[in-house]
Scaffold this motif. Structure first.
Motif, mmCIF file in Angstrom:
data_model
loop_
_atom_site.group_PDB
_atom_site.id
_atom_site.type_symbol
_atom_site.label_atom_id
_atom_site.label_comp_id
_atom_site.label_asym_id
_atom_site.label_seq_id
_atom_site.Cartn_x
_atom_site.Cartn_y
_atom_site.Cartn_z
ATOM 1 N N ALA A 183 0.754 -1.059 -0.015
ATOM 2 C CA ALA A 183 0.132 0.153 -0.593
ATOM 3 C C ALA A 183 0.747 1.131 0.133
ATOM 4 C CB ALA A 183 -0.728 -0.198 0.951
ATOM 5 N N GLY A 184 2.187 1.117 -0.305
ATOM 6 C CA GLY A 184 2.856 2.478 0.080
ATOM 7 C C GLY A 184 2.785 3.054 -1.291
ATOM 8 N N ILE A 185 3.952 4.558 -1.807
ATOM 9 C CA ILE A 185 3.665 5.024 -2.616
ATOM 10 C C ILE A 185 3.651 4.321 -4.251
ATOM 11 C CG2 ILE A 185 4.896 7.305 -3.876
ATOM 12 C CD1 ILE A 185 5.316 7.700 -1.432
ATOM 13 N N GLY A 186 3.265 4.448 -4.792
ATOM 14 C CA GLY A 186 3.233 4.210 -5.897
ATOM 15 C C GLY A 186 2.145 2.778 -6.515
ATOM 16 N N LYS A 187 1.529 2.516 -5.280
ATOM 17 C CA LYS A 187 0.794 1.142 -5.654
ATOM 18 C C LYS A 187 -1.091 1.667 -6.159
ATOM 19 C CE LYS A 187 4.318 -1.600 -4.792
ATOM 20 N NZ LYS A 187 3.853 -1.922 -3.367
ATOM 21 N N ARG A 188 -1.692 1.123 -6.946
ATOM 22 C CA ARG A 188 -3.434 1.393 -7.110
ATOM 23 C C ARG A 188 -3.949 0.364 -5.782
ATOM 24 N NH1 ARG A 188 -4.515 2.122 -12.406
ATOM 25 N NH2 ARG A 188 -3.152 2.212 -13.299
ATOM 26 N N VAL A 189 -3.861 0.866 -5.000
ATOM 27 C CA VAL A 189 -4.656 0.637 -3.389
ATOM 28 C C VAL A 189 -6.217 1.034 -3.534
ATOM 29 C CG1 VAL A 189 -4.758 1.086 -1.258
ATOM 30 C CG2 VAL A 189 -2.807 0.947 -1.775
ATOM 31 N N LYS A 190 -6.851 0.424 -3.571
ATOM 32 C CA LYS A 190 -8.489 1.434 -3.417
ATOM 33 C C LYS A 190 -8.366 2.150 -2.778
ATOM 34 C CE LYS A 190 -10.474 -2.820 -5.460
ATOM 35 N NZ LYS A 190 -9.577 -3.476 -6.233
ATOM 36 N N ARG A 191 -9.613 3.292 -2.869
ATOM 37 C CA ARG A 191 -10.185 4.575 -1.793
ATOM 38 C C ARG A 191 -10.533 4.161 -0.878
ATOM 39 N NH1 ARG A 191 -11.314 9.315 -4.003
ATOM 40 N NH2 ARG A 191 -13.330 9.731 -3.132
ATOM 41 N N ARG A 192 -9.989 4.695 0.808
ATOM 42 C CA ARG A 192 -10.153 4.098 1.655
ATOM 43 C C ARG A 192 -11.435 4.473 2.052
ATOM 44 N NH1 ARG A 192 -6.186 5.491 6.589
ATOM 45 N NH2 ARG A 192 -7.666 3.447 7.285
#
Length: 810
Positions: free
Chosen positions: A34-43
């Motif tokens: 979940a760091g910088i540059g990752k496609r994390v879904k919006r919390r």
């Protein structure tokens, strides 16, 4: 055709259902995922899309009273009399106030922009003796019930002496025009603002041709899903006014209320929870927040005002309207030499808090990514009897891109050159960018403009689409291709830059991060989430730097007492570029302290300590670890603290960028124009976008998608027209048309990342790139499609009616 549109709409609906399912079933990842540059879904999405959002109108209080504002029905008139005698007899009415009564106790609002000769330094909260646009506030009614207040407001009778309205900005600028402010002896709000350098006369003398155009960017605006609104509560025990507002900039609201009501800012708390879209509309300071606060203090009762949709067409600022008289000096081989531009900026009835800053940015960014020898640009901000103009996503850069890109395409057409080749010939090269100063005095930071164009042409299949265009022309179908390349100013805030342009709002950003004894993290920020994914992006920055899972991070915002001061807050694509940058600095400072503590606990040098998910380890000895929680407890109990360090794990830092960060993009668009109806259909769209280091590519793509669609609506269908008497002709969504899913093509997006050398993390803004480029790209595509008819595009909007008239103008 109808079946095809239905099939397309169903397909898009099914895609959206899948997206919603993915959001609801997703869980935040661990720190390494979940760091910088990752496609994390919006919390934030699961809460919002399941109806658990908390907006201003959701606030219910005992004893709540409601305000209804009375607005002028005339564009230009003297107020002779306001008769409110019938209103106070209405059951449930608690208070009626007119401008004459309010003005004795409420000061005007200041324009937060200064320039030589500025005449319009403040604007009224409520009209006292003269109105200058339909919709201007003239009175207010307070009642126990919103419907009682609305009905009672209709009983107020206003007697006017009508004055000639001035609606067209060119007529307002012309000698002998009716003056909105006779004491100014002009309709210009300030001295003309000049930008440009170089030998303009010499460059034009060198030119083989001069391309001339009279270009018009029409009036329209962003319409957030949630209208504006506020609730004011006065506590006489604490002598504290609390205002809940749907705003992008809480501290600006607090400062404005303090100034207008002549009280200290320490007596005001401004709060916001969820804000249902902003788009710059909620960036400005409006009279309603001040007047609701005034009434709450006066009556010592909680007061609510929620803007209704029709009211929003009058009560919220408009944007974009400019007239450009442009000359572009070129060589026969397509080399650009110099540009002249006289810009008339339609300010409406007066400057709002942003002044004429949108037109200043238009002039500043007019050269775009191109090399020019000289420029002579002059801006004339002019008042008219229309709703005041202000900020809107793209903030002047949309108009700059429209003007420059139309001129390049017009030059290419006159010279018989491919528009892509003209751009290629004139780009600032990547090795030049970091030290290149444009002819308007703007110094860029990083970017590869030629590469962005080449990539978008390849993604778009430019050569293939040119062949298809030629083939279909033989069948009587008119396809057009439009290109756009531009540079975008993001991360607004350097104090020196703001001082230079006369922007009178503090520009630094502060972040505070606290790690408690359980190892959980709380981030306090002045950046206001307005739909851009701030909670997710800030959580990712924090997660990567501190090794904390997303679910262990809490982002606190929307409270002027609890959160750090932020003057600009969520404007000008600065949330990540400035707010994220200072957060990164704070997290790195805490990381350093935790590494020192962990090193003491593990008997290793801090430089040998590595951060993993929820724990610290010694480089080369992965089994030798200590948990984040144990490090946090040690910090609070003073165990293993480095010498000179204070107990606890919290840190605050303030950051003032040395310069803005310049994002850039290249757009390509394919349209088809039906010459019999004037209908424009966008068939294909491609973008290469560069916003420096991306915290979350999915968030960036969402911003680009939304911006392109917003720009499509703006150039093809949205318009705020006036009749000759100054009455707005679009006052709801049956008259003001917004784009729908069925009319949106698939949008292809590619990314480049050239980090900003001046911003920690290399971040640049991404919030406005879609809307800056899309109107120009679509306008160029329409012009290309209708070129066989011997006409071209010089004005927007390109509605079916306007396109049809253009096709039949010869």
């Amino acid at each position: 055709m109808v079946l095809g549109q239905a099939s397309k709409a169903i397909s898009q609906y099914n895609k959206r259902l899948k997206i919603v399912h993915n959001i609801l079933t997703s869980r935040p990842g661990a720190a390494d995922e979940a760091g910088i540059g990752k496609r994390v879904k919006r919390r934030e999405d699961p809460r919002l899309i399941t109806g658990q959002g908390a907006y201003v109108d959701d606030l219910k209080l005992n004893g709540l009273l409601y305000v209804q504002f009375v607005r002028s029905t005339e564009a230009h008139a003297d107020i002779i009399n306001i008769d409110a005698s019938a209103v106070m007899a209405t059951p449930g009415v608690r208070l009626v106030l007119t401008g004459a009564e309010v003005s004795r106790e409420v000061h005007p609002l200041p324009v937060r922009w200064d320039t030589p000769g500025l005449r319009n330094r403040e604007y009224p909260c409520i009209a006292e003796d003269r109105v200058r646009y339909v919709g201007q506030l003239i009175a207010l009614v307070v009642a126990n019930d919103p419907y009682v207040a609305e009905d009672a407001a209709r009983l107020i009778k206003v007697e006017y002496t009508l004055l000639p309205p001035v609606i067209d900005v060119e007529e307002a600028f012309a000698p002998g025009a009716t003056l909105l402010y006779p004491e100014w002896e002009t309709n210009e709000t300030c001295d003309p603002v000049h930008m440009g350098m170089g030998d303009v006369e010499g460059a034009f003398a060198e030119a083989d041709r001069v391309i001339e155009a009279h270009l018009y960017s029409h009036r329209y605006n962003g319409f957030p899903l949630e209208t504006r609104g506020c609730v004011a509560i006065y506590d006489p025990v604490q002598e504290l006014l609390t205002l809940h507002s749907s705003t992008q900039a809480l501290n600006q609201v607090r400062t404005a209320i303090a100034s207008s009501l002549d009280i200290g800012e320490n007596a005001i708390l401004v709060k916001a929870q969820d804000v249902g879209g902003g788009f710059g509309v909620k960036d400005q300071i409006y009279p309603e927040e001040v007047l609701v606060s005034y009434v709450a203090r006066k009556l010592r009762k909680p007061i609510k005002w929620i803007e209704d949709r029709t009211e929003s067409f009058y009560a919220s600022t408009h944007a974009r309207e400019q007239v450009h008289d442009v000359q572009l000096a070129v060589k026969n081989d397509g080399t650009l030499l110099a540009i002249r531009d006289r810009i008339l900026y339609d300010a409406g009835a007066y400057h709002n808090s942003r002044g004429a800053l949108p037109s200043m940015l238009t002039a500043s960014l007019l050269p775009g990514p191109y090399i020019l020898k000289a420029a002579d640009i002059v801006v004339h901000p002019v008042v008219t009897n229309k709703v005041p103009s202000g900020a809107y996503r793209g903030f002047g850069m949309t108009q700059a891109t429209f003007v420059m890109e139309r001129m390049i395409d017009m030059a290419a057409a006159e010279l018989g050159l491919d528009p892509a080749d003209v751009r290629r010939k004139n780009f600032i090269q990547p090795e030049q960018v970091s030290s290149y100063t444009t002819v308007t005095g703007t110094t860029y930071d990083s970017g590869d403009y030629p590469e962005a164009l080449e990539r978008v042409l390849q993604m778009f299949d430019y050569e293939g689409e040119r062949k298809r265009q030629a083939e279909l022309r033989t069948q009587g179908r008119y396809l057009g291709i439009g290109l756009t390349s531009f540079v975008e100013s993001t991360g607004f805030g350097p104090s020196k830059f703001q001082q230079m342009i006369g922007f009178l709002i503090p520009s630094h950003e502060t972040s505070r991060v606290v790690i408690d004894m359980t190892g959980k993290v709380t981030v306090y920020t002045g950046i206001m989430p307005i739909g851009q994914g701030t909670q997710t992006a800030f959580s990712q920055i924090t997660s990567e730097t501190l090794g904390v899972p997303l679910e262990d991070i809490r982002i606190v915002y929307g409270d002027t007492d609890m959160c750090p001061y932020s003057g600009l807050a969520s404007v000008a694509s600065r949330g990540t570029a400035v707010g994220g940058a200072v957060l990164l600095l704070v997290c790195k400072r805490l990381q350093q302290k935790m590494k020192q503590i962990a090193g003491n606990m593990l008997e290793a040098a801090p430089d040998d300590i590595e951060i993993q998910v929820g724990k610290f380890s010694v480089r080369g000895v992965p089994d030798k670890t200590v948990s984040l929680r144990d490090v946090a407890r040690a910090a609070y109990f003073s165990h293993h603290l480095p010498e000179g360090e204070q107990p606890g794990l919290s840190y605050t830092e303030t950051y003032d960028p040395v310069t803005v960060a310049f994002a850039n993009a290249a757009h390509a668009c394919l349209v088809e124009v039906d010459p019999e109806t004037g209908i424009v259909e966008v068939l294909k769209y491609a973008v290469i976008h560069d916003c420096g280091t991306m915290v979350n590519p999915a968030l960036v793509e969402a911003q680009i998608h939304g911006g392109i669609v917003q720009g499509l609506g703006g150039v093809l269908m949205e318009e705020l027209p006036y009749d000759k008497d100054g009455r707005l002709l679009a006052t709801d969504f049956t008259q003001y048309h917004l784009p729908r899913a069925a009319g949106i093509p698939e949008i292809q997006i590619g990314h480049m990342e050239t980090p900003s050398p001046n911003i920690p993390g290399g971040f640049k803004g991404a919030g406005e790139g879609g809307i800056i480029g899309s109107p120009a790209a679509i306008a160029n595509a329409v012009a290309d499609a209708i070129a066989p008819f011997g006409v071209t595009v010089t004005a927007t909007p390109l509605t079916p009616n306007n396109v049809w008239k253009l096709l039949h103008s010869r």
